[in-house]
Design a protein around this motif. Sequence first.
Motif, mmCIF file in Angstrom:
data_model
loop_
_atom_site.group_PDB
_atom_site.id
_atom_site.type_symbol
_atom_site.label_atom_id
_atom_site.label_comp_id
_atom_site.label_asym_id
_atom_site.label_seq_id
_atom_site.Cartn_x
_atom_site.Cartn_y
_atom_site.Cartn_z
ATOM 1 N N GLU A 493 38.215 42.160 34.413
ATOM 2 C CA GLU A 493 37.981 42.707 33.079
ATOM 3 C C GLU A 493 37.710 41.601 32.071
ATOM 4 O O GLU A 493 36.828 41.727 31.210
ATOM 5 C CB GLU A 493 39.179 43.539 32.628
ATOM 6 C CG GLU A 493 39.283 44.897 33.296
ATOM 7 C CD GLU A 493 40.353 45.759 32.655
ATOM 8 O OE1 GLU A 493 41.188 45.207 31.898
ATOM 9 O OE2 GLU A 493 40.362 46.980 32.908
ATOM 10 N N ALA A 494 38.479 40.513 32.159
ATOM 11 C CA ALA A 494 38.303 39.403 31.226
ATOM 12 C C ALA A 494 36.901 38.825 31.319
ATOM 13 O O ALA A 494 36.240 38.575 30.301
ATOM 14 C CB ALA A 494 39.342 38.320 31.504
ATOM 15 N N MET A 495 36.424 38.620 32.541
ATOM 16 C CA MET A 495 35.064 38.114 32.712
ATOM 17 C C MET A 495 34.046 39.123 32.201
ATOM 18 O O MET A 495 33.052 38.751 31.558
ATOM 19 C CB MET A 495 34.815 37.779 34.183
ATOM 20 C CG MET A 495 35.581 36.560 34.676
ATOM 21 S SD MET A 495 35.115 36.037 36.349
ATOM 22 C CE MET A 495 35.763 37.388 37.331
ATOM 23 N N GLY A 496 34.278 40.413 32.473
ATOM 24 C CA GLY A 496 33.366 41.438 32.004
ATOM 25 C C GLY A 496 33.271 41.487 30.492
ATOM 26 O O GLY A 496 32.236 41.882 29.931
ATOM 27 N N LEU A 497 34.328 41.062 29.808
ATOM 28 C CA LEU A 497 34.346 41.041 28.347
ATOM 29 C C LEU A 497 33.852 39.717 27.780
ATOM 30 O O LEU A 497 33.990 39.464 26.570
ATOM 31 C CB LEU A 497 35.765 41.344 27.844
ATOM 32 C CG LEU A 497 36.276 42.751 28.145
ATOM 33 C CD1 LEU A 497 37.756 42.870 27.817
ATOM 34 C CD2 LEU A 497 35.480 43.800 27.389
ATOM 35 N N ALA A 498 33.299 38.871 28.645
ATOM 36 C CA ALA A 498 32.709 37.590 28.224
ATOM 37 C C ALA A 498 33.729 36.667 27.585
ATOM 38 O O ALA A 498 33.436 35.965 26.612
ATOM 39 C CB ALA A 498 31.527 37.823 27.285
ATOM 40 N N ARG A 499 34.934 36.653 28.159
ATOM 41 C CA ARG A 499 35.958 35.741 27.683
ATOM 42 C C ARG A 499 36.309 34.767 28.807
ATOM 43 O O ARG A 499 36.389 35.159 29.981
ATOM 44 C CB ARG A 499 37.211 36.500 27.239
ATOM 45 C CG ARG A 499 36.989 37.411 26.029
ATOM 46 C CD ARG A 499 36.585 36.608 24.793
ATOM 47 N NE ARG A 499 36.396 37.423 23.605
ATOM 48 C CZ ARG A 499 35.200 37.795 23.144
ATOM 49 N NH1 ARG A 499 34.084 37.439 23.792
ATOM 50 N NH2 ARG A 499 35.113 38.506 22.032
ATOM 51 N N PRO A 500 36.526 33.489 28.488
ATOM 52 C CA PRO A 500 36.928 32.533 29.519
ATOM 53 C C PRO A 500 38.276 32.915 30.104
ATOM 54 O O PRO A 500 39.125 33.482 29.413
ATOM 55 C CB PRO A 500 37.000 31.208 28.763
ATOM 56 C CG PRO A 500 37.202 31.583 27.336
ATOM 57 C CD PRO A 500 36.480 32.885 27.146
ATOM 58 N N VAL A 501 38.465 32.607 31.371
ATOM 59 C CA VAL A 501 39.692 32.992 32.069
ATOM 60 C C VAL A 501 40.402 31.740 32.573
ATOM 61 O O VAL A 501 39.783 30.862 33.180
ATOM 62 C CB VAL A 501 39.378 33.916 33.270
ATOM 63 C CG1 VAL A 501 40.666 34.509 33.810
ATOM 64 C CG2 VAL A 501 38.426 35.019 32.875
ATOM 65 N N VAL A 502 41.693 31.680 32.331
ATOM 66 C CA VAL A 502 42.528 30.612 32.884
ATOM 67 C C VAL A 502 43.513 31.271 33.845
ATOM 68 O O VAL A 502 44.273 32.158 33.443
ATOM 69 C CB VAL A 502 43.281 29.850 31.784
ATOM 70 C CG1 VAL A 502 44.153 28.751 32.395
ATOM 71 C CG2 VAL A 502 42.303 29.244 30.782
ATOM 72 N N ILE A 503 43.469 30.865 35.095
ATOM 73 C CA ILE A 503 44.282 31.522 36.132
ATOM 74 C C ILE A 503 45.198 30.525 36.828
ATOM 75 O O ILE A 503 44.929 29.312 36.862
ATOM 76 C CB ILE A 503 43.380 32.189 37.201
ATOM 77 C CG1 ILE A 503 42.502 31.145 37.906
ATOM 78 C CG2 ILE A 503 42.544 33.298 36.587
ATOM 79 C CD1 ILE A 503 41.752 31.661 39.107
ATOM 80 N N SER A 504 46.283 31.033 37.396
ATOM 81 C CA SER A 504 47.088 30.228 38.320
ATOM 82 C C SER A 504 46.279 29.988 39.584
ATOM 83 O O SER A 504 45.544 30.869 40.046
ATOM 84 C CB SER A 504 48.390 30.953 38.672
ATOM 85 O OG SER A 504 49.246 31.049 37.557
ATOM 86 N N ASP A 505 46.431 28.823 40.149
ATOM 87 C CA ASP A 505 45.645 28.443 41.326
ATOM 88 C C ASP A 505 46.279 29.038 42.583
ATOM 89 O O ASP A 505 46.966 28.354 43.348
ATOM 90 C CB ASP A 505 45.576 26.911 41.426
ATOM 91 C CG ASP A 505 44.547 26.443 42.447
ATOM 92 O OD1 ASP A 505 43.786 27.291 42.946
ATOM 93 O OD2 ASP A 505 44.515 25.238 42.742
ATOM 94 N N LEU A 506 46.036 30.335 42.783
ATOM 95 C CA LEU A 506 46.589 31.087 43.909
ATOM 96 C C LEU A 506 45.450 31.777 44.656
ATOM 97 O O LEU A 506 44.436 32.135 44.047
ATOM 98 C CB LEU A 506 47.582 32.139 43.415
ATOM 99 C CG LEU A 506 48.795 31.606 42.628
ATOM 100 C CD1 LEU A 506 49.578 32.769 42.028
ATOM 101 C CD2 LEU A 506 49.687 30.754 43.523
ATOM 102 N N PRO A 507 45.582 31.985 45.972
ATOM 103 C CA PRO A 507 44.469 32.521 46.766
ATOM 104 C C PRO A 507 43.867 33.812 46.229
ATOM 105 O O PRO A 507 42.647 33.948 46.139
ATOM 106 C CB PRO A 507 45.095 32.731 48.149
ATOM 107 C CG PRO A 507 46.214 31.753 48.210
ATOM 108 C CD PRO A 507 46.749 31.651 46.820
ATOM 109 N N ALA A 508 44.708 34.798 45.878
ATOM 110 C CA ALA A 508 44.186 36.090 45.441
ATOM 111 C C ALA A 508 43.449 35.994 44.111
ATOM 112 O O ALA A 508 42.578 36.821 43.823
ATOM 113 C CB ALA A 508 45.328 37.109 45.324
ATOM 114 N N LEU A 509 43.770 34.984 43.302
ATOM 115 C CA LEU A 509 43.071 34.780 42.037
ATOM 116 C C LEU A 509 41.826 33.930 42.226
ATOM 117 O O LEU A 509 40.787 34.180 41.591
ATOM 118 C CB LEU A 509 44.007 34.142 41.013
ATOM 119 C CG LEU A 509 45.206 35.000 40.584
ATOM 120 C CD1 LEU A 509 46.123 34.211 39.653
ATOM 121 C CD2 LEU A 509 44.743 36.268 39.899
#
Length: 580
Positions: A493-509
């Motif tokens: 959803e965040a990407m679809g809303l054209a916002r940068p995403v910061v994620i934890s470095d985990l396989p599913a993410l």
Amino acid sequence: MNAEFLTRQVVNAVLTMVSHLDEDRVFFSMQVARRLPKSASRVIGAIAQRLPSAATGAAGAWLLGAETRAKELVVAEQDEHPSRLLGEIALNLGMLDAATRIAQAINSGKSLRSRILWTTGDIDEAIDALPGTRRGERLKAERATLSPGWWPTVEEHVVARPAANSLSAKFPSSMHVLTNSLPHTRSGYAYRSHLVLTTLKNAGHTVVAATRPSYPVTIGRLSKAETESVDDIDYLRQVPLFPLPTPTARLNEQARWIANQAARRDVDLLHTTTHYVNGLVTGAAARAIDLPWVYEVRGVLEETWVAAGGTPTERDARRASQRFELMRAKEIEVATNADAVITLGETMREHLIANGVPADSITLIPNSVSEAVIEADTSRSPAEVRSGLGLTESGIWVGTAASIVGYEGLDDLVDAVIIARAKGTDLRLLIAGDGVALPELRERAGVLGENAVFTGRVSQAEAIEYQLALDAIVVPRKNQPVCRLVTPIKPIEAMGLARPVVISDLPALRELVPDAAGLRVSAEDPNELADVLSELACDDSARKRFGQNGREHVLETRRWKDIGRRYDRVYSQLTEADAR
């Protein structure tokens, strides 16, 4: 609203309440108070705090979200004034040692002791602690549903299906068995279910959905009719006048009801979702009327339960418990018995295969974005959106819209904002949503004052608007098995809303967010998160680039109208094989 159906719902609610009060009035009263509207809960909490009892003071603090104060009262009073209510407050706050001490000190401690054992996963001991009681019998029945080989019985009163047709219809018809649904529950689960149904209907499929027994009465809501329509999708409500007392009896009744509903509608297949209870009733109903069925694995039940443990030690104990072992085995048993399995991500697919589910039965259908996200006005700057929401335009705002539970790691995000601000970066925090971890999170963010905003529960449209108000959306999930396995919808959803995403470095993410759309940080490291957010705050062009790349990625790969075709392929393969 149909008068007969309204009466049935009201009687169901009253009888359920009486049953719960008879079984355990202290625990039931606590749960009712916690689920009241926030305004009512706060009033009760304020009154309770004025009462002289230590237990009511702790209960009042708990209801008001002042969990630190509630814990202090439990610690201060557990030896001097132990009581059943104080023990239940301790258990709800994750204070297992305190709850155990209180249970040992009071005459009425058996029920509390049983609840503690059930919470820690010692199922047989929890049952043995309550011999000859109504709750003990109910727990025995729940234990039976987890037993290897147990499935509901569907032998009587099932309507015969019409003679097999030639499948001349262009698309197979399906009945979806769900835990909950719109409009009464507005969760990621309910929205995904509705998007699946809508996508299939728009493609030409005939679809209908059915929710669990006594829903939505079980969440304090009333349905307008036995068949409730949302966006032209029919949701069937099974609300018996007299709710059955045990899980096994309810599942037997539900399986018969599903079989009858499916037979009357002459559907071609049944489709359900995790967890195993849905799979048991759907599989039993499908066998009774000779239909293929699909099990959609959207989560890992036993790992979600483990993640709810308050400390690493508690989580390790849960993973080693009888309950964990039984839940994992039952989930795999259900998935293995399904004619087809659908799951959301590659890491989840690998988990299923590693535990014995045949690889050739699994189809990957990832989370995708709704048209509401696609159609959102992403041309507005975050500051413009904030202005429309009554928030200050200044500063760099980070946060998310999510269910607020411990494993989401939002405590690390709060700490990261505190650290960044201490170093001179004007970061602000916005978190939209509700959940069990919200009170503690609010307390943690207290030092941020007006620079931290918590909206509470919001609608889907409001969640989209709040995410558009953010300069960066953060998904700081903990390094726990459930977070390494399960792919959430929020980064999509965040990407679809054209916002940068910061994620934890985990396989599913990692499998969700391409390098061009965001940044990764080590899980559970607020200092690193603070540094990355501070760098992003100073680089307007990077934020715009990440946002644009993410939206392009989603538009190309994660639209429901495209992803939905995969359901059609699964359904067609099953019904063609069934016809042969």
